[in-house]
Design a protein around this motif. Structure first.
Motif, PDB file in Angstrom:
ATOM      1  N   VAL A 165       0.842  -1.206   0.000  1.00  0.00           N
ATOM      2  CA  VAL A 165       0.000   0.000   0.000  1.00  0.00           C
ATOM      3  C   VAL A 165       0.874   1.252   0.000  1.00  0.00           C
ATOM      4  O   VAL A 165       2.027   1.220   0.434  1.00  0.00           O
ATOM      5  CB  VAL A 165      -0.959   0.038   1.214  1.00  0.00           C
ATOM      6  N   SER A 169      -1.391   6.891   2.069  1.00  0.00           N
ATOM      7  CA  SER A 169      -2.819   6.552   2.116  1.00  0.00           C
ATOM      8  C   SER A 169      -3.183   5.811   3.405  1.00  0.00           C
ATOM      9  O   SER A 169      -4.327   5.407   3.590  1.00  0.00           O
ATOM     10  CB  SER A 169      -3.202   5.701   0.903  1.00  0.00           C
ATOM     11  N   ILE A 170      -2.220   5.640   4.306  1.00  0.00           N
ATOM     12  CA  ILE A 170      -2.460   4.974   5.593  1.00  0.00           C
ATOM     13  C   ILE A 170      -2.915   6.019   6.611  1.00  0.00           C
ATOM     14  O   ILE A 170      -2.305   7.087   6.734  1.00  0.00           O
ATOM     15  CB  ILE A 170      -1.181   4.272   6.092  1.00  0.00           C
ATOM     16  N   CYS A 192      -1.593  -1.801  12.605  1.00  0.00           N
ATOM     17  CA  CYS A 192      -3.028  -1.525  12.558  1.00  0.00           C
ATOM     18  C   CYS A 192      -3.729  -2.432  13.575  1.00  0.00           C
ATOM     19  O   CYS A 192      -3.822  -3.643  13.353  1.00  0.00           O
ATOM     20  CB  CYS A 192      -3.580  -1.775  11.160  1.00  0.00           C
ATOM     21  N   LEU A 265       2.726  -3.480   9.074  1.00  0.00           N
ATOM     22  CA  LEU A 265       3.122  -2.978   7.762  1.00  0.00           C
ATOM     23  C   LEU A 265       4.621  -2.690   7.811  1.00  0.00           C
ATOM     24  O   LEU A 265       5.082  -1.958   8.684  1.00  0.00           O
ATOM     25  CB  LEU A 265       2.363  -1.706   7.395  1.00  0.00           C
ATOM     26  N   LEU A 277       2.118  -5.503   3.639  1.00  0.00           N
ATOM     27  CA  LEU A 277       1.321  -6.137   4.686  1.00  0.00           C
ATOM     28  C   LEU A 277       2.011  -7.436   5.091  1.00  0.00           C
ATOM     29  O   LEU A 277       1.945  -8.435   4.374  1.00  0.00           O
ATOM     30  CB  LEU A 277      -0.109  -6.430   4.212  1.00  0.00           C
ATOM     31  N   SER A 294      -9.562  -3.294   3.050  1.00  0.00           N
ATOM     32  CA  SER A 294      -9.954  -1.921   3.355  1.00  0.00           C
ATOM     33  C   SER A 294     -10.778  -1.828   4.641  1.00  0.00           C
ATOM     34  O   SER A 294     -11.094  -0.731   5.099  1.00  0.00           O
ATOM     35  CB  SER A 294     -10.751  -1.312   2.192  1.00  0.00           C
ATOM     36  N   LEU A 299      -6.501   1.372   7.123  1.00  0.00           N
ATOM     37  CA  LEU A 299      -6.378   1.105   5.687  1.00  0.00           C
ATOM     38  C   LEU A 299      -7.695   1.313   4.936  1.00  0.00           C
ATOM     39  O   LEU A 299      -7.843   0.862   3.806  1.00  0.00           O
ATOM     40  CB  LEU A 299      -5.873  -0.320   5.445  1.00  0.00           C
ATOM     41  N   ALA A 302      -6.830   3.096   1.881  1.00  0.00           N
ATOM     42  CA  ALA A 302      -5.504   2.701   1.376  1.00  0.00           C
ATOM     43  C   ALA A 302      -5.489   2.583  -0.142  1.00  0.00           C
ATOM     44  O   ALA A 302      -6.427   2.071  -0.761  1.00  0.00           O
ATOM     45  CB  ALA A 302      -5.077   1.383   2.004  1.00  0.00           C
TER      46      ALA A 302
END
Length: 441
Positions: A165, A169-170, A192, A265, A277, A294, A299, A302
């Motif tokens: 990813v 975008s995290i 996460c 991650l 991941l 998602s 995420l 993501a």
């Protein structure tokens, strides 16, 4: 000048073999089919492309792979030279920038005066001369058939690739930085967290998600060390929590406690613009991957730069077919190296290429071939793949269970591993002078 050696395959094992051969003053013709043809898992045009991960695993000598890396460092491995030059933060592990890693090795190989790189696909094993077959676990169909004819039999299993990813975008308000037990700089991974309800719902979504269908003639045999997450989830609701989603050693600094489950991650490149991941190899369809992954906290928005995929890995039945020198029993001028021999993992593949290259060069120079001491990691792995039970042979990572046992009374695990590592390095030092003699200065 001694005869030229043909090396088939420009992956980790092929490049390491070619480098070791050339370092011993023997000419090499290295064949690589990219960029004219690509396997289903390869994308970069360069040599030694890392496919499913950028991690070379733990660096500590408490782990056998850490010992194997240290041995390769001391032996003058191109693989380890490139890894050190292109490494990225990864806690107690050694991880690299994959693009830079490939570029580094490509440049070194192409600039060596005794190595000729030929960019074309090989569909036949040469009937004359010394050959190192390092075509990898994704050997193309035509060559795989020829290997089958030469070797008499070959096996296969299925391997999977984890998604990547975009870092920006995290959602960092949900993901926290930490390494397990504070290893490395303590913040090399993004994590996460999930509570019990989120975790159980996530497992449920994985189980009902659509998977990629296999061909009717294919029998799926998964390698235990690279199990797809949906396969793990099918073994019980708690399986992922004791595997890649294990929360132990990861304390969320915002609340001061461990979550019920955690997705880690790992930084994928030096610029830290991409994250992998960890442990999330999968054969879910791409739309389902986006949907299910998602739902992971952090995420939700993501951007997936690479989605997971599944591919067949080909390997020979090494215990039946190979000598510990990496030679084919039925045709000793032919050497096999890398994952096609049944070693599993990047470091193990390079180790196999190193040994095949050393012995191929020795054969070309009319010298006695060599086998590493079984007390070393490189030797323990070579001994295992050529002496394992042939009827149930499966790919194997290096581990201390492959090493000759220590004499005397029972020793605690951590202490035992330290003793095994020290014994291995001492055995390597006794073997190493033998190797230094035949290197070209």
């Amino acid at each position: 000048m001694t005869q030229q050696i043909t090396v088939i395959g420009g992956g980790l094992a092929g490049c390491e073999a070619a480098w070791q051969i050339a370092s011993r003053g023997v000419k090499v013709k290295l064949y690589e089919m990219k960029p004219n043809a690509y396997s289903e898992a390869h994308h970069l045009p360069g040599l030694s492309e890392l496919v499913c991960s950028n991690s070379l695993r733990g660096d500590s000598l408490e782990n056998a792979v850490g010992l194997l890396k240290e041995e390769l460092r001391r032996l003058g491995s191109l693989f380890m030279e490139a890894a050190e030059a292109t490494k990225v933060p990864a806690g107690g592990a050694l991880a690299v920038d994959r693009s830079l890693f490939s570029e580094y090795i490509t440049k070194k190989i192409e600039q060596h005066p005794l190595i000729e790189v030929v960019r074309e696909e090989v569909t036949e094993i040469p009937s004359e001369g010394i050959v190192v077959v390092a075509s990898g676990p994704l050997t193309s169909g035509a060559l795989a058939e020829k290997i089958g004819e030469l070797a008499g039999e070959y096996l296969y299993f299925y391997d999977a690739i984890a998604p990547i990813v975009a870092a920006d975008s995290i959602d960092l308000s949900k993901a926290f930085r930490a390494s397990r037990y504070g290893k490395g700089d303590g913040d090399d991974y993004l994590n996460c967290p999930m509570d019990k309800e989120q975790y159980e719902r996530f497992v449920e979504e994985i189980l009902k998600a659509e998977k990629v269908e296999r061909k009717s003639f294919e029998k799926v045999v998964h390698f235990e060390g690279c199990m797809p997450i949906e396969e793990m989830a099918s073994r019980g609701v708690e399986t992922l929590r004791f595997g890649p989603m294990k929360p132990v050693g990861l304390v969320d600094p915002r609340v001061g406690v461990e979550a019920h489950a955690v997705i880690q991650l790992r930084q994928e490149n030096r610029e830290a613009t991409m994250y992998n991941l960890v442990g999330f190899q999968t054969k879910l369809t791409w739309p389902e991957q986006k949907r299910v992954f998602s739902t992971i906290p952090g995420l939700e928005q993501a951007q997936f730069l690479r989605l997971g995929s599944m591919h067949r890995n080909t390997f020979i039945n090494a215990p039946r077919l190979m000598l510990a020198t990496c030679q084919l029993k039925s045709d000793p001028r032919v050497f096999f190296a890398g994952q096609i021999t049944g070693v599993e993992g990047y470091v193990e593949s390079a180790s196999s290429g190193f040994l095949a290259g050393v012995n191929a060069a020795r054969l070309a120079k009319g010298e006695e071939l060599t086998v590493p001491p079984p007390e070393t990691a490189i030797g323990a792995l070579a001994q295992h793949i050529t002496n394992a039970e042939a009827d149930h042979f499966q790919p194997m990572n290096v581990n201390y269970g492959l090493f000759p046992p220590l004499p005397g009374k029972k020793i605690k695990k951590k202490e035992k591993r330290g003793i095994l590592a020290q014994r291995g390095l001492e055995a390597l030092e006794k073997w190493q002078p033998e190797l230094k003699k035949d290197r070209a200065e």
